[in-house]
Design a protein around this motif. Sequence first.
Motif, PDB file in Angstrom:
ATOM      1  N   LYS A   1      -5.439   2.740   5.688  1.00 37.32           N
ATOM      2  CA  LYS A   1      -6.804   2.290   5.983  1.00 37.32           C
ATOM      3  C   LYS A   1      -7.703   2.499   4.772  1.00 37.32           C
ATOM      4  O   LYS A   1      -8.455   1.605   4.374  1.00 37.32           O
ATOM      5  CB  LYS A   1      -7.364   3.034   7.189  1.00 37.32           C
ATOM      6  N   ARG A   2      -7.630   3.662   4.184  1.00 37.31           N
ATOM      7  CA  ARG A   2      -8.501   3.980   3.050  1.00 37.31           C
ATOM      8  C   ARG A   2      -8.219   3.050   1.876  1.00 37.31           C
ATOM      9  O   ARG A   2      -9.152   2.570   1.221  1.00 37.31           O
ATOM     10  CB  ARG A   2      -8.315   5.447   2.651  1.00 37.31           C
ATOM     11  N   GLN A   3      -6.963   2.782   1.607  1.00 35.08           N
ATOM     12  CA  GLN A   3      -6.630   1.853   0.526  1.00 35.08           C
ATOM     13  C   GLN A   3      -7.131   0.442   0.844  1.00 35.08           C
ATOM     14  O   GLN A   3      -7.643  -0.258  -0.032  1.00 35.08           O
ATOM     15  CB  GLN A   3      -5.125   1.819   0.284  1.00 35.08           C
ATOM     16  N   LEU A   4      -6.995   0.051   2.100  1.00 30.46           N
ATOM     17  CA  LEU A   4      -7.447  -1.274   2.523  1.00 30.46           C
ATOM     18  C   LEU A   4      -8.959  -1.406   2.370  1.00 30.46           C
ATOM     19  O   LEU A   4      -9.461  -2.470   2.009  1.00 30.46           O
ATOM     20  CB  LEU A   4      -7.013  -1.528   3.972  1.00 30.46           C
ATOM     21  N   GLU A   5      -9.684  -0.312   2.607  1.00 29.48           N
ATOM     22  CA  GLU A   5     -11.134  -0.324   2.413  1.00 29.48           C
ATOM     23  C   GLU A   5     -11.485  -0.723   0.978  1.00 29.48           C
ATOM     24  O   GLU A   5     -12.463  -1.440   0.750  1.00 29.48           O
ATOM     25  CB  GLU A   5     -11.730   1.054   2.718  1.00 29.48           C
ATOM     26  N   GLY A   6     -10.708  -0.259   0.029  1.00 36.79           N
ATOM     27  CA  GLY A   6     -10.980  -0.552  -1.372  1.00 36.79           C
ATOM     28  C   GLY A   6     -10.389  -1.855  -1.869  1.00 36.79           C
ATOM     29  O   GLY A   6     -10.939  -2.485  -2.768  1.00 36.79           O
TER      30      GLY A   6
ATOM     31  N   LEU B   1       0.817  -1.211   0.000  1.00 36.90           N
ATOM     32  CA  LEU B   1       0.000   0.000   0.000  1.00 36.90           C
ATOM     33  C   LEU B   1       0.853   1.264   0.000  1.00 36.90           C
ATOM     34  O   LEU B   1       0.338   2.364   0.171  1.00 36.90           O
ATOM     35  CB  LEU B   1      -0.927  -0.001   1.224  1.00 36.90           C
ATOM     36  N   THR B   2       2.129   1.101  -0.240  1.00 30.98           N
ATOM     37  CA  THR B   2       3.088   2.202  -0.126  1.00 30.98           C
ATOM     38  C   THR B   2       3.559   2.730  -1.473  1.00 30.98           C
ATOM     39  O   THR B   2       4.365   3.655  -1.514  1.00 30.98           O
ATOM     40  CB  THR B   2       4.326   1.719   0.644  1.00 30.98           C
ATOM     41  N   VAL B   3       3.057   2.176  -2.585  1.00 34.65           N
ATOM     42  CA  VAL B   3       3.688   2.460  -3.876  1.00 34.65           C
ATOM     43  C   VAL B   3       2.917   3.394  -4.802  1.00 34.65           C
ATOM     44  O   VAL B   3       3.468   3.870  -5.779  1.00 34.65           O
ATOM     45  CB  VAL B   3       4.009   1.144  -4.629  1.00 34.65           C
ATOM     46  N   ASP B   4       1.658   3.654  -4.535  1.00 33.59           N
ATOM     47  CA  ASP B   4       0.847   4.477  -5.428  1.00 33.59           C
ATOM     48  C   ASP B   4       0.869   5.921  -4.930  1.00 33.59           C
ATOM     49  O   ASP B   4       0.103   6.307  -4.049  1.00 33.59           O
ATOM     50  CB  ASP B   4      -0.590   3.919  -5.461  1.00 33.59           C
ATOM     51  N   THR B   5       1.749   6.723  -5.519  1.00 34.04           N
ATOM     52  CA  THR B   5       1.916   8.090  -5.025  1.00 34.04           C
ATOM     53  C   THR B   5       0.655   8.926  -5.173  1.00 34.04           C
ATOM     54  O   THR B   5       0.387   9.786  -4.333  1.00 34.04           O
ATOM     55  CB  THR B   5       3.090   8.804  -5.721  1.00 34.04           C
ATOM     56  N   SER B   6      -0.124   8.686  -6.209  1.00 37.45           N
ATOM     57  CA  SER B   6      -1.369   9.449  -6.368  1.00 37.45           C
ATOM     58  C   SER B   6      -2.340   9.122  -5.239  1.00 37.45           C
ATOM     59  O   SER B   6      -2.950  10.026  -4.658  1.00 37.45           O
ATOM     60  CB  SER B   6      -2.015   9.145  -7.718  1.00 37.45           C
ATOM     61  N   ALA B   7      -2.494   7.831  -4.929  1.00 40.77           N
ATOM     62  CA  ALA B   7      -3.380   7.439  -3.817  1.00 40.77           C
ATOM     63  C   ALA B   7      -2.836   7.965  -2.493  1.00 40.77           C
ATOM     64  O   ALA B   7      -3.587   8.512  -1.680  1.00 40.77           O
ATOM     65  CB  ALA B   7      -3.541   5.922  -3.763  1.00 40.77           C
ATOM     66  N   LEU B   8      -1.539   7.819  -2.276  1.00 34.27           N
ATOM     67  CA  LEU B   8      -0.939   8.270  -1.011  1.00 34.27           C
ATOM     68  C   LEU B   8      -1.162   9.758  -0.784  1.00 34.27           C
ATOM     69  O   LEU B   8      -1.565  10.176   0.306  1.00 34.27           O
ATOM     70  CB  LEU B   8       0.559   7.957  -0.988  1.00 34.27           C
TER      71      LEU B   8
ATOM     72  N   ALA C   1      -3.344  11.859  -2.423  1.00 37.82           N
ATOM     73  CA  ALA C   1      -4.758  12.248  -2.416  1.00 37.82           C
ATOM     74  C   ALA C   1      -5.416  11.887  -1.088  1.00 37.82           C
ATOM     75  O   ALA C   1      -6.132  12.702  -0.499  1.00 37.82           O
ATOM     76  CB  ALA C   1      -5.495  11.586  -3.579  1.00 37.82           C
ATOM     77  N   ILE C   2      -5.171  10.678  -0.620  1.00 42.77           N
ATOM     78  CA  ILE C   2      -5.774  10.247   0.646  1.00 42.77           C
ATOM     79  C   ILE C   2      -5.233  11.080   1.802  1.00 42.77           C
ATOM     80  O   ILE C   2      -5.996  11.502   2.677  1.00 42.77           O
ATOM     81  CB  ILE C   2      -5.546   8.733   0.871  1.00 42.77           C
ATOM     82  N   SER C   3      -3.930  11.316   1.805  1.00 44.10           N
ATOM     83  CA  SER C   3      -3.347  12.151   2.864  1.00 44.10           C
ATOM     84  C   SER C   3      -3.959  13.540   2.864  1.00 44.10           C
ATOM     85  O   SER C   3      -4.267  14.088   3.919  1.00 44.10           O
ATOM     86  CB  SER C   3      -1.828  12.257   2.684  1.00 44.10           C
ATOM     87  N   ASN C   4      -4.134  14.094   1.699  1.00 43.20           N
ATOM     88  CA  ASN C   4      -4.703  15.429   1.583  1.00 43.20           C
ATOM     89  C   ASN C   4      -6.171  15.465   2.009  1.00 43.20           C
ATOM     90  O   ASN C   4      -6.595  16.369   2.727  1.00 43.20           O
ATOM     91  CB  ASN C   4      -4.572  15.923   0.138  1.00 43.20           C
ATOM     92  N   ASP C   5      -6.946  14.486   1.555  1.00 43.89           N
ATOM     93  CA  ASP C   5      -8.391  14.502   1.779  1.00 43.89           C
ATOM     94  C   ASP C   5      -8.830  13.905   3.116  1.00 43.89           C
ATOM     95  O   ASP C   5      -9.835  14.333   3.680  1.00 43.89           O
ATOM     96  CB  ASP C   5      -9.108  13.757   0.649  1.00 43.89           C
ATOM     97  N   TYR C   6      -8.100  12.897   3.606  1.00 43.14           N
ATOM     98  CA  TYR C   6      -8.520  12.175   4.806  1.00 43.14           C
ATOM     99  C   TYR C   6      -7.501  12.196   5.938  1.00 43.14           C
ATOM    100  O   TYR C   6      -7.760  11.655   7.006  1.00 43.14           O
ATOM    101  CB  TYR C   6      -8.832  10.711   4.451  1.00 43.14           C
TER     102      TYR C   6
END
Length: 185
Positions: free
Chosen positions: A98-103, A77-84, A86-91
């Motif tokens: 956690k958010r990635q694990l939800e999906g 869960l450490t490799v997708d910079t866009s997800a990392l 975006a999630i950090s910014n939004d959540y």
Amino acid sequence: MDLIKERICEHAEILAQVHNLIPQIEVAGNIITKAIQQGNKIIFCGNGGSAADAQHLAAEIVGRFQKERQALSALALTVDTSALTAISNDYGFENVFKRQLEGLGRKNDVLIGISTSGNSIDVIRAVEYAKQNEIVTIGFTGNGGGKLKELCDVSIDIPSQKTTHTQEMHIMIGHILCEIAELAY
């Protein structure tokens, strides 16, 4: 040089103590074996050097560790910079895994949370989510295990207060678990 000898001796001392963790490593290996045999994923997360270990170990499971075989299901869960980002910014950063694990996580998958202190809030939040959703949890920790030790189904707590030695043992144990995963298929 004295520094070199000193570091090698420290490593050997910690390695000798890691023998006491064989039962936990065996349980973790059995969990991974069962998950792979049932078609589930092995999911890794961690920060800094532990993020690199997460990526490294996931690649060993998907690609190949020591023998030719079919690809197995694992991801970091450490490799997708866009997800990392975006999630950090939004959540908030504490929810980045956690958010990635939800999906991505499903019942009976395995989450391996790597935290040398055992207190990384983003890893803890992912483990809490996993436990609520029947995702089996394995913690790689050090320095007494922190909160992660209490939360995980299996905790592999390296008896060291030095991050470097904890990380050295994490990668060795991770490689052992990769070999066990490979033998499962």
